[in-house]
Design a protein around this motif. Sequence first.
Motif, PDB file in Angstrom:
ATOM      1  N   LEU A  54     -55.243 122.318 106.120  1.00 49.76           N
ATOM      2  CA  LEU A  54     -54.166 122.468 105.159  1.00 49.76           C
ATOM      3  C   LEU A  54     -52.851 122.332 105.903  1.00 49.76           C
ATOM      4  CD1 LEU A  54     -53.866 125.065 102.357  1.00 49.76           C
ATOM      5  CD2 LEU A  54     -51.926 124.560 103.814  1.00 49.76           C
ATOM      6  N   ILE A  73     -40.525 120.861  97.248  1.00 50.20           N
ATOM      7  CA  ILE A  73     -39.214 121.473  96.995  1.00 50.20           C
ATOM      8  C   ILE A  73     -38.948 122.500  98.092  1.00 50.20           C
ATOM      9  CG2 ILE A  73     -37.840 122.850  95.369  1.00 50.20           C
ATOM     10  CD1 ILE A  73     -39.474 121.382  93.150  1.00 50.20           C
ATOM     11  N   HIS A  74     -38.065 122.131  99.005  1.00 42.22           N
ATOM     12  CA  HIS A  74     -37.782 122.976 100.170  1.00 42.22           C
ATOM     13  C   HIS A  74     -36.339 123.458 100.179  1.00 42.22           C
ATOM     14  CE1 HIS A  74     -41.379 121.868 102.893  1.00 42.22           C
ATOM     15  NE2 HIS A  74     -41.673 121.576 101.657  1.00 42.22           N
ATOM     16  N   SER A 127     -53.361 132.494  87.554  1.00 43.38           N
ATOM     17  CA  SER A 127     -53.883 131.135  87.699  1.00 43.38           C
ATOM     18  C   SER A 127     -55.395 131.196  87.823  1.00 43.38           C
ATOM     19  CB  SER A 127     -53.268 130.479  88.938  1.00 43.38           C
ATOM     20  OG  SER A 127     -53.960 129.296  89.258  1.00 43.38           O
ATOM     21  N   PHE A 150     -60.818 131.951  91.582  1.00 39.84           N
ATOM     22  CA  PHE A 150     -61.819 130.886  91.550  1.00 39.84           C
ATOM     23  C   PHE A 150     -63.113 131.416  90.948  1.00 39.84           C
ATOM     24  CE2 PHE A 150     -58.761 129.465  94.555  1.00 39.84           C
ATOM     25  CZ  PHE A 150     -58.767 128.084  94.459  1.00 39.84           C
ATOM     26  N   PRO A 159     -51.921 133.458  92.966  1.00 41.89           N
ATOM     27  CA  PRO A 159     -52.918 132.495  93.455  1.00 41.89           C
ATOM     28  C   PRO A 159     -54.044 132.358  92.437  1.00 41.89           C
ATOM     29  CG  PRO A 159     -52.514 134.207  95.088  1.00 41.89           C
ATOM     30  CD  PRO A 159     -51.809 134.626  93.836  1.00 41.89           C
ATOM     31  N   MET A 190     -40.862 124.674  91.362  1.00 37.71           N
ATOM     32  CA  MET A 190     -41.680 125.696  92.026  1.00 37.71           C
ATOM     33  C   MET A 190     -41.701 125.496  93.538  1.00 37.71           C
ATOM     34  SD  MET A 190     -44.819 126.275  89.431  1.00 37.71           S
ATOM     35  CE  MET A 190     -44.520 127.132  87.895  1.00 37.71           C
ATOM     36  N   ALA A 201     -48.239 129.388  93.121  1.00 40.80           N
ATOM     37  CA  ALA A 201     -49.405 130.067  93.689  1.00 40.80           C
ATOM     38  C   ALA A 201     -49.496 129.837  95.193  1.00 40.80           C
ATOM     39  CB  ALA A 201     -50.664 129.532  93.007  1.00 40.80           C
ATOM     40  N   SER A 210     -44.465 120.549  94.645  1.00 41.52           N
ATOM     41  CA  SER A 210     -44.732 119.665  95.799  1.00 41.52           C
ATOM     42  C   SER A 210     -43.442 119.115  96.388  1.00 41.52           C
ATOM     43  CB  SER A 210     -45.667 118.490  95.481  1.00 41.52           C
ATOM     44  OG  SER A 210     -46.993 118.963  95.355  1.00 41.52           O
ATOM     45  N   LEU A 261     -48.727 122.224 105.375  1.00 39.11           N
ATOM     46  CA  LEU A 261     -47.694 122.538 104.382  1.00 39.11           C
ATOM     47  C   LEU A 261     -46.972 121.254 103.975  1.00 39.11           C
ATOM     48  CD1 LEU A 261     -46.244 125.871 105.843  1.00 39.11           C
ATOM     49  CD2 LEU A 261     -47.948 125.575 104.040  1.00 39.11           C
TER      50      LEU A 261
HETATM   51  C1  FMN Z   1     -51.714 128.283 101.593  1.00 37.71           C
HETATM   52  C2  FMN Z   1     -51.607 127.753 100.187  1.00 37.71           C
HETATM   53  C3  FMN Z   1     -52.389 128.304  99.187  1.00 37.71           C
HETATM   54  C4  FMN Z   1     -52.329 127.801  97.883  1.00 37.71           C
HETATM   55  N1  FMN Z   1     -53.102 128.368  96.909  1.00 37.71           N
HETATM   56  C5  FMN Z   1     -53.039 127.866  95.637  1.00 37.71           C
HETATM   57  C6  FMN Z   1     -53.820 128.448  94.598  1.00 37.71           C
HETATM   58  O1  FMN Z   1     -54.554 129.406  94.780  1.00 37.71           O
HETATM   59  N2  FMN Z   1     -53.719 127.877  93.354  1.00 37.71           N
HETATM   60  C7  FMN Z   1     -52.897 126.821  93.083  1.00 37.71           C
HETATM   61  O2  FMN Z   1     -52.835 126.348  91.941  1.00 37.71           O
HETATM   62  N3  FMN Z   1     -52.132 126.270  94.061  1.00 37.71           N
HETATM   63  C8  FMN Z   1     -52.195 126.765  95.312  1.00 37.71           C
HETATM   64  N4  FMN Z   1     -51.410 126.218  96.286  1.00 37.71           N
HETATM   65  C9  FMN Z   1     -50.543 125.083  95.944  1.00 37.71           C
HETATM   66  C10 FMN Z   1     -49.082 125.505  95.712  1.00 37.71           C
HETATM   67  O3  FMN Z   1     -48.973 126.386  94.614  1.00 37.71           O
HETATM   68  C11 FMN Z   1     -48.186 124.280  95.460  1.00 37.71           C
HETATM   69  O4  FMN Z   1     -48.503 123.685  94.217  1.00 37.71           O
HETATM   70  C12 FMN Z   1     -48.303 123.213  96.532  1.00 37.71           C
HETATM   71  O5  FMN Z   1     -48.342 123.798  97.819  1.00 37.71           O
HETATM   72  C13 FMN Z   1     -47.133 122.243  96.470  1.00 37.71           C
HETATM   73  O6  FMN Z   1     -45.901 122.917  96.507  1.00 37.71           O
HETATM   74  P1  FMN Z   1     -45.027 123.100  97.872  1.00 37.71           P
HETATM   75  O7  FMN Z   1     -44.623 121.755  98.326  1.00 37.71           O
HETATM   76  O8  FMN Z   1     -43.878 123.951  97.460  1.00 37.71           O
HETATM   77  O9  FMN Z   1     -45.936 123.779  98.842  1.00 37.71           O
HETATM   78  C14 FMN Z   1     -51.456 126.726  97.590  1.00 37.71           C
HETATM   79  C15 FMN Z   1     -50.629 126.201  98.593  1.00 37.71           C
HETATM   80  C16 FMN Z   1     -50.693 126.703  99.876  1.00 37.71           C
HETATM   81  C17 FMN Z   1     -49.798 126.099 100.924  1.00 37.71           C
END
Ligand code: FMN
Length: 335
Positions: free
Chosen positions: A219, A251-252, A110, A49, A46, A269, A22, A249, A221
Amino acid sequence: MSIDLTTRYLGLELAHPLVPSASPLTGDIDHIHELVEAGAPALVLPSLFEEQIEHDALAIHFSLEMGADGFGEAPAGFFPDLDDYNTGPEDYLELIRRAKTEVDVPVIASLNGVSTGGWTLYARILADQGIDALELNTYRITSDITASSEEVERSYLELVETVRKAMDLPLAVKIGPYFSSIGHMARRLADAGADGLVVFNRFYQPDIDLETLRVVPNLVLSDPNELRLVLRWLAILHGKVACDLAATSGIHEAADALKALLAGATVTMMASALLRYGPTRLGEVRDGLAEWLLDHGYESSDQARGSLSYSAVADPGVFERTSYMKTLTSYVPTW
Ligand SMILES: Cc1cc2nc3c(=O)[nH]c(=O)nc-3n(C[C@H](O)[C@H](O)[C@H](O)COP(=O)(O)O)c2cc1C
């Protein structure tokens, strides 16, 4: 030689285990097309809510979680206009409809609810839109210091049990890492009806602005180092809980996805890396994963999954303690 990357997640057949999680990218139909063109085997939309539905309170969410300038590190090109993000139920249902008709991959919606009634009602509404699975985004900070851990855990379990009863679709639950016994909680969530656990939600930590003396949300990244916590728990949970495990969380790169797979992730993911580098990153990571597996003699991603989990360790508790001591004693001061 080719490698079989096909993966079964939440009962869905996926071409490979790299799924966009998301984020604003999956909340925009043009970016959804780009992600699928880049090879996305499924999409997690996403979160919808409950507050948005009840009060159209988009502003509440963003003022709590995101700072106005919190996206400085992302190239503007890949970051959709956040005015269009999480805009409310009508837009959300339209996004589902378009995604379902325009792209040929499973769509996972979600939901982030507040009241039990809200979670179940909207779970049903989303299910009626033809989604393939539902992810419950249980982003909660228990600020009530009179609430016991048992009460908090019970509320998660009741939520999952209630949503499970309300609809038949595959159900994933996205959890944070802040339980006293994550393993026990994971088992209870699976028993309550979760078909998959998404580990771990990132909790955005507010900061204090010393000039304005205000709490400032922002926020940032993710960083690949954040994957370490996820790896530990994937390795502990793999083979011990009766549900799929999705890693989120940090994974790049292909190496990150591989580590998560070896630790036991069913799927891995990505959100931050796709926002930072663009949708084509997904295909690059998939190709890197395939290449490494081939080079190391694997025939499929299934064969590699969990090969470095704790299933092979007789006493994980002793292993953890020994590793902790080794880590501390291995540090060499540099001054
Ligand atoms: C800008 C942004 C918006 C996000 N919106 C949601 C969301 O609406 N719902 C959700 O479950 N996670 C949301 N996330 C979390 C991501 O899905 C993910 O779980 C989190 O960023 C960790 O993964 P990553 O390291 O790949 O970013 C969001 C993340 C970012 C950066």
